[in-house]
Design a protein around this motif. Structure first.
Motif, PDB file in Angstrom:
ATOM      1  N   GLY A 154       9.498 -33.450 -16.454  1.00 55.91           N
ATOM      2  CA  GLY A 154      10.931 -32.988 -17.865  1.00 55.91           C
ATOM      3  C   GLY A 154      11.370 -34.262 -18.086  1.00 55.91           C
ATOM      4  N   SER A 155      12.347 -34.043 -19.298  1.00 59.02           N
ATOM      5  CA  SER A 155      13.832 -34.191 -19.691  1.00 59.02           C
ATOM      6  C   SER A 155      14.987 -34.149 -19.240  1.00 59.02           C
ATOM      7  CB  SER A 155      13.542 -35.296 -19.859  1.00 59.02           C
ATOM      8  OG  SER A 155      13.038 -35.274 -21.949  1.00 59.02           O
ATOM      9  N   THR A 156      16.128 -34.851 -19.644  1.00 59.55           N
ATOM     10  CA  THR A 156      17.431 -33.340 -19.152  1.00 59.55           C
ATOM     11  C   THR A 156      18.127 -34.413 -19.752  1.00 59.55           C
ATOM     12  OG1 THR A 156      18.575 -31.433 -18.763  1.00 59.55           O
ATOM     13  CG2 THR A 156      17.660 -33.121 -16.933  1.00 59.55           C
ATOM     14  N   LYS A 157      19.421 -34.058 -20.102  1.00 54.25           N
ATOM     15  CA  LYS A 157      21.216 -35.111 -19.765  1.00 54.25           C
ATOM     16  C   LYS A 157      21.502 -34.661 -18.600  1.00 54.25           C
ATOM     17  CE  LYS A 157      21.908 -35.155 -24.397  1.00 54.25           C
ATOM     18  NZ  LYS A 157      22.811 -35.003 -26.211  1.00 54.25           N
ATOM     19  N   ASP A 158      21.342 -33.179 -17.888  1.00 51.79           N
ATOM     20  CA  ASP A 158      22.180 -32.542 -16.417  1.00 51.79           C
ATOM     21  C   ASP A 158      20.560 -32.794 -15.506  1.00 51.79           C
ATOM     22  OD1 ASP A 158      23.285 -31.365 -14.516  1.00 51.79           O
ATOM     23  OD2 ASP A 158      24.704 -30.563 -16.681  1.00 51.79           O
ATOM     24  N   LEU A 159      20.491 -33.424 -14.568  1.00 51.70           N
ATOM     25  CA  LEU A 159      19.561 -32.347 -13.880  1.00 51.70           C
ATOM     26  C   LEU A 159      19.722 -31.795 -12.566  1.00 51.70           C
ATOM     27  CD1 LEU A 159      16.999 -34.151 -13.270  1.00 51.70           C
ATOM     28  CD2 LEU A 159      18.040 -35.634 -11.568  1.00 51.70           C
ATOM     29  N   GLU A 160      21.502 -31.595 -12.492  1.00 61.56           N
ATOM     30  CA  GLU A 160      21.219 -30.015 -11.295  1.00 61.56           C
ATOM     31  C   GLU A 160      21.204 -29.197 -11.946  1.00 61.56           C
ATOM     32  OE1 GLU A 160      25.414 -31.107  -9.372  1.00 61.56           O
ATOM     33  OE2 GLU A 160      24.569 -32.955  -8.966  1.00 61.56           O
ATOM     34  N   LYS A 161      22.078 -29.069 -13.422  1.00 66.66           N
ATOM     35  CA  LYS A 161      21.786 -28.308 -14.670  1.00 66.66           C
ATOM     36  C   LYS A 161      19.879 -27.067 -14.783  1.00 66.66           C
ATOM     37  CE  LYS A 161      23.477 -25.778 -19.016  1.00 66.66           C
ATOM     38  NZ  LYS A 161      23.644 -26.384 -20.002  1.00 66.66           N
ATOM     39  N   ARG A 162      19.608 -28.572 -14.982  1.00 67.56           N
ATOM     40  CA  ARG A 162      18.394 -28.128 -15.044  1.00 67.56           C
ATOM     41  C   ARG A 162      17.485 -27.705 -13.812  1.00 67.56           C
ATOM     42  NH1 ARG A 162      15.522 -26.401 -19.784  1.00 67.56           N
ATOM     43  NH2 ARG A 162      13.375 -27.113 -19.988  1.00 67.56           N
ATOM     44  N   LEU A 163      17.666 -28.351 -13.154  1.00 66.49           N
ATOM     45  CA  LEU A 163      16.801 -26.965 -12.123  1.00 66.49           C
ATOM     46  C   LEU A 163      17.260 -26.281 -12.264  1.00 66.49           C
ATOM     47  CD1 LEU A 163      15.153 -27.738  -9.391  1.00 66.49           C
ATOM     48  CD2 LEU A 163      16.847 -28.904  -8.060  1.00 66.49           C
ATOM     49  N   ILE A 164      18.931 -25.101 -12.220  1.00 64.71           N
ATOM     50  CA  ILE A 164      19.482 -24.360 -11.533  1.00 64.71           C
ATOM     51  C   ILE A 164      18.761 -23.545 -12.855  1.00 64.71           C
ATOM     52  CG2 ILE A 164      20.778 -22.676 -11.924  1.00 64.71           C
ATOM     53  CD1 ILE A 164      22.479 -25.376 -10.723  1.00 64.71           C
ATOM     54  N   GLN A 165      18.614 -23.958 -13.694  1.00 66.67           N
ATOM     55  CA  GLN A 165      17.058 -23.321 -15.033  1.00 66.67           C
ATOM     56  C   GLN A 165      16.079 -22.769 -14.191  1.00 66.67           C
ATOM     57  OE1 GLN A 165      18.162 -25.713 -18.557  1.00 66.67           O
ATOM     58  NE2 GLN A 165      19.690 -24.345 -19.114  1.00 66.67           N
ATOM     59  N   HIS A 166      15.393 -24.157 -13.676  1.00 70.18           N
ATOM     60  CA  HIS A 166      13.871 -23.725 -13.251  1.00 70.18           C
ATOM     61  C   HIS A 166      14.148 -23.073 -13.085  1.00 70.18           C
ATOM     62  CE1 HIS A 166      11.822 -26.612 -16.259  1.00 70.18           C
ATOM     63  NE2 HIS A 166      12.478 -27.474 -15.139  1.00 70.18           N
ATOM     64  N   ASN A 167      14.688 -22.952 -11.146  1.00 71.08           N
ATOM     65  CA  ASN A 167      15.128 -22.059 -10.928  1.00 71.08           C
ATOM     66  C   ASN A 167      15.435 -20.329 -10.772  1.00 71.08           C
ATOM     67  OD1 ASN A 167      13.659 -23.118  -8.664  1.00 71.08           O
ATOM     68  ND2 ASN A 167      15.101 -24.381  -7.796  1.00 71.08           N
ATOM     69  N   ASN A 168      16.010 -20.672 -11.646  1.00 70.60           N
ATOM     70  CA  ASN A 168      16.523 -19.240 -12.248  1.00 70.60           C
ATOM     71  C   ASN A 168      15.502 -18.452 -13.985  1.00 70.60           C
ATOM     72  OD1 ASN A 168      18.613 -18.724 -11.100  1.00 70.60           O
ATOM     73  ND2 ASN A 168      20.245 -19.744 -12.975  1.00 70.60           N
ATOM     74  N   GLY A 169      14.046 -19.249 -14.046  1.00 68.81           N
ATOM     75  CA  GLY A 169      12.883 -18.540 -14.598  1.00 68.81           C
ATOM     76  C   GLY A 169      13.533 -19.034 -15.706  1.00 68.81           C
ATOM     77  N   THR A 170      14.434 -20.177 -16.374  1.00 71.64           N
ATOM     78  CA  THR A 170      14.464 -19.818 -17.357  1.00 71.64           C
ATOM     79  C   THR A 170      14.626 -21.397 -18.331  1.00 71.64           C
ATOM     80  OG1 THR A 170      16.968 -20.725 -17.097  1.00 71.64           O
ATOM     81  CG2 THR A 170      16.393 -18.136 -17.484  1.00 71.64           C
ATOM     82  N   GLY A 171      13.840 -22.389 -17.289  1.00 73.81           N
ATOM     83  CA  GLY A 171      14.087 -24.075 -17.322  1.00 73.81           C
ATOM     84  C   GLY A 171      12.686 -24.350 -17.932  1.00 73.81           C
ATOM     85  N   ALA A 172      11.850 -23.321 -18.148  1.00 74.30           N
ATOM     86  CA  ALA A 172      10.338 -23.788 -18.838  1.00 74.30           C
ATOM     87  C   ALA A 172       9.049 -21.968 -18.389  1.00 74.30           C
ATOM     88  CB  ALA A 172       9.669 -25.001 -18.568  1.00 74.30           C
ATOM     89  N   LYS A 173       8.217 -22.073 -18.945  1.00 76.47           N
ATOM     90  CA  LYS A 173       7.829 -20.803 -18.876  1.00 76.47           C
ATOM     91  C   LYS A 173       6.270 -21.269 -18.095  1.00 76.47           C
ATOM     92  CE  LYS A 173       6.897 -19.086 -23.174  1.00 76.47           C
ATOM     93  NZ  LYS A 173       6.070 -19.169 -25.143  1.00 76.47           N
ATOM     94  N   TYR A 174       6.115 -22.640 -17.708  1.00 79.05           N
ATOM     95  CA  TYR A 174       5.284 -23.180 -16.679  1.00 79.05           C
ATOM     96  C   TYR A 174       5.895 -22.551 -15.222  1.00 79.05           C
ATOM     97  CZ  TYR A 174       1.682 -26.124 -14.009  1.00 79.05           C
ATOM     98  OH  TYR A 174       0.979 -26.132 -13.317  1.00 79.05           O
TER      99      TYR A 174
END
Length: 99
Positions: A19-39
């Motif tokens: 993936g790509s993002t402007k905020d790596l830490e925030k994006r990792l949190i989103q992924h692990n909360n289940g809100t980052g991507a369906k995959y």
């Protein structure tokens, strides 16, 4: 100042998500909360394996799309820093037909 990241995470099933993002830490949190991507939501938890920094998000996005088309072996060589293997891993494998 860094404005974009291309990243690869390893999912709990051993697969990779790019993936790509402007905020790596925030994006990792989103992924692990289940809100980052369906995959990734179906393959929690995930962990960052690799990332590259870019001065613009569109450069990170372009790199994301490039790497998404790579084989698992090629992604793993990139993550290990074995850049000399990348050209060989980019070659198509042709199956020999019975004649």
């Amino acid at each position: 100042m860094i404005k974009g990241y291309m990243y690869i995470v390893k999912c709990s099933d051993g697969s990779y998500y790019t993936g790509s993002t402007k905020d790596l830490e925030k994006r990792l949190i989103q992924h692990n909360n289940g809100t980052g991507a369906k995959y990734t939501a179906r393959r929690l938890p995930v962990e960052i394996c690799y990332y590259e920094e870019y001065s613009r998000i569109d450069e990170a996005f372009y790199r994301e799309k490039q790497i998404q088309g790579w084989s698992r072996k090629k992604k793993e060589a990139l993550m290990r820093g074995e850049n000399e293997l990348l050209p060989e891993l980019a070659k198509k494998i042709f199956v020999k037909r019975n004649e």
